[in-house]
Enzyme design. Structure first.
Site, PDB file in Angstrom:
ATOM      1  N   HIS A  46       1.057  -1.444   0.293  1.00  0.00           N
ATOM      2  CA  HIS A  46       0.056  -0.238  -0.475  1.00  0.00           C
ATOM      3  C   HIS A  46       0.873   1.407  -0.039  1.00  0.00           C
ATOM      4  O   HIS A  46       1.046   1.816   0.809  1.00  0.00           O
ATOM      5  CB  HIS A  46      -0.793  -0.373   0.964  1.00  0.00           C
ATOM      6  CG  HIS A  46      -2.610  -0.853   0.901  1.00  0.00           C
ATOM      7  ND1 HIS A  46      -3.228  -1.090  -0.317  1.00  0.00           N
ATOM      8  CD2 HIS A  46      -1.913  -2.522   1.837  1.00  0.00           C
ATOM      9  CE1 HIS A  46      -3.998  -2.039   0.457  1.00  0.00           C
ATOM     10  NE2 HIS A  46      -3.503  -2.482   1.676  1.00  0.00           N
TER      11      HIS A  46
ATOM     12  N   GLU B 256      -6.198 -12.179   6.873  1.00  0.00           N
ATOM     13  CA  GLU B 256      -7.204 -10.595   7.504  1.00  0.00           C
ATOM     14  C   GLU B 256      -8.152 -10.393   6.598  1.00  0.00           C
ATOM     15  O   GLU B 256      -8.601  -9.745   5.643  1.00  0.00           O
ATOM     16  CB  GLU B 256      -6.217  -9.054   6.682  1.00  0.00           C
ATOM     17  CG  GLU B 256      -5.673 -10.405   5.217  1.00  0.00           C
ATOM     18  CD  GLU B 256      -4.843  -8.145   4.897  1.00  0.00           C
ATOM     19  OE1 GLU B 256      -4.689  -7.730   5.567  1.00  0.00           O
ATOM     20  OE2 GLU B 256      -3.494  -8.180   4.224  1.00  0.00           O
TER      21      GLU B 256
ATOM     22  N   ASP C  97      -8.418  -4.858   6.795  1.00  0.00           N
ATOM     23  CA  ASP C  97      -8.892  -5.828   5.639  1.00  0.00           C
ATOM     24  C   ASP C  97      -9.809  -6.597   6.405  1.00  0.00           C
ATOM     25  O   ASP C  97     -11.171  -6.621   5.845  1.00  0.00           O
ATOM     26  CB  ASP C  97      -8.184  -6.497   5.167  1.00  0.00           C
ATOM     27  CG  ASP C  97      -7.473  -5.514   3.860  1.00  0.00           C
ATOM     28  OD1 ASP C  97      -8.082  -4.636   3.218  1.00  0.00           O
ATOM     29  OD2 ASP C  97      -6.031  -5.422   3.682  1.00  0.00           O
TER      30      ASP C  97
HETATM   31  C1  3PY Z   1      -4.452  -4.068   7.180  1.00  0.00           C
HETATM   32  O1  3PY Z   1      -5.037  -3.975   8.908  1.00  0.00           O
HETATM   33  O2  3PY Z   1      -5.226  -4.524   6.698  1.00  0.00           O
HETATM   34  C2  3PY Z   1      -3.341  -4.106   7.050  1.00  0.00           C
HETATM   35  O3  3PY Z   1      -2.387  -5.405   6.650  1.00  0.00           O
HETATM   36  C3  3PY Z   1      -2.126  -3.875   8.386  1.00  0.00           C
HETATM   37  O4  3PY Z   1      -1.380  -3.563   7.878  1.00  0.00           O
HETATM   38 MG    MG Z   2      -4.466  -4.849   4.887  1.00  0.00          MG
END
Ligand code: 3PY
Ligand code: MG
Length: 259
Positions: free
Chosen positions: A46, A151, A177
């Site tokens: 990101h 995630e 996520d």
């Molecule tokens: C998220 O919060 O989705 C992440 O990938 C944090 O690193």
């Molecule tokens: Mg993430």
């Protein structure tokens, strides 16, 4: 070959604390590497950071005696090959959803016979560990850290199948996520009990399979709470967020003279 201290902290069931680097600057990376974090992740998922800037950031971190890690944009052979040849000491793989995807990450991360990583003699990988290519080939599988991210709530439900894949060092929850996949407001801090249940499920599956649990946090208070719960690979926000927080707070105190 310089040993990877993060491997040892996790193996000894101790926490290893780091932060995310989202500003594509070797100078910033070098400065953050003097602050006392156990590891630093250059985030190429990101951020606009490309392989050449990431390489210079690994050099800057390594020059300060730090542990340079990277989050790749996606779980592919090409991404692993390029960051590992450039001298990363560990790789964070976003959005792993199945055991097959976890097994692919192990394949791309490790030299044969444990995996399928391609060997090249000339890149800076060996120098990044202060050694020669032959020693690096022999030891890289043991020193490089492989961290997969769970995630997505479907991945959390499959945590046992995913985490029993051999070769994973840590499992890192991306709270933003994960909360989005659960229909919650995306963010690091969540109050919803279903979110805490998901975290507990991952932690318990990690324990069953000898994988260190990890999570991203946005403050020392939450980080301390997560460590007390048993999380080990714990991230404290990012250098960009810290900078914005400090500038915002000071700017808010500025008294402009009336026009
Ligand atoms: C998220 O919060 O989705 C992440 O990938 C944090 O690193
Ligand atoms: Mg993430």
């Amino acid at each position: 070959m310089r040993p990877n201290p993060v491997k040892r902290l996790l193996r000894d069931s101790r926490p290893a604390i780091g932060t995310w680097l989202n500003i594509g600057s070797p100078i910033t990376a070098e400065a953050v590497a003097t602050l006392g974090f156990d590891w630093l992740v250059v985030d190429t998922e990101h951020s606009p950071i490309g392989i050449e800037t990431a390489t210079a950031m690994f050099q800057a971190i390594g020059g300060m005696g730090g542990v340079p890690m990277v989050r790749i944009p996606a779980n592919t052979e090409e991404n692993f090959k390029r960051v590992l040849d450039a001298g990363a000491w560990g790789v964070v793989v976003p959005m792993v959803r199945t055991a097959e995807e976890a097994a692919a990450a192990v394949d791309w991360c490790k030299y044969p016979p444990a995996g399928k990583r391609s060997m090249a003699g000339s890149p800076r990988h060996a120098r990044a560990f202060g050694t020669d290519p032959q020693t690096y080939f022999a030891r890289a599988n043991d020193e490089i850290l492989l961290v997969i991210q769970l995630e997505d709530i479907e991945a959390v439900r499959r945590a046992d199948a995913i985490l029993k894949v051999p070769g994973l060092d840590a499992c890192f929850i991306g709270p933003t996520d994960l909360s989005a996949s659960m229909g919650l407001k995306p963010g690091y801090e969540q109050k919803d009990p279903a979110f805490e249940d998901a975290l507990r499920m991952v932690r318990e599956a990690c324990k069953r399979h000898g994988v260190a649990p990890g999570i991203h946090t946005g403050s020392a208070a939450v980080l301390n709470q997560r460590i007390a719960e048993g999380f080990q690979f714990v991230a404290l926000w990012s250098e960009l967020n810290f900078m914005l927080q400090a500038v915002r707070a000071e700017l808010a105190k500025v008294q402009r003279r009336p026009a």
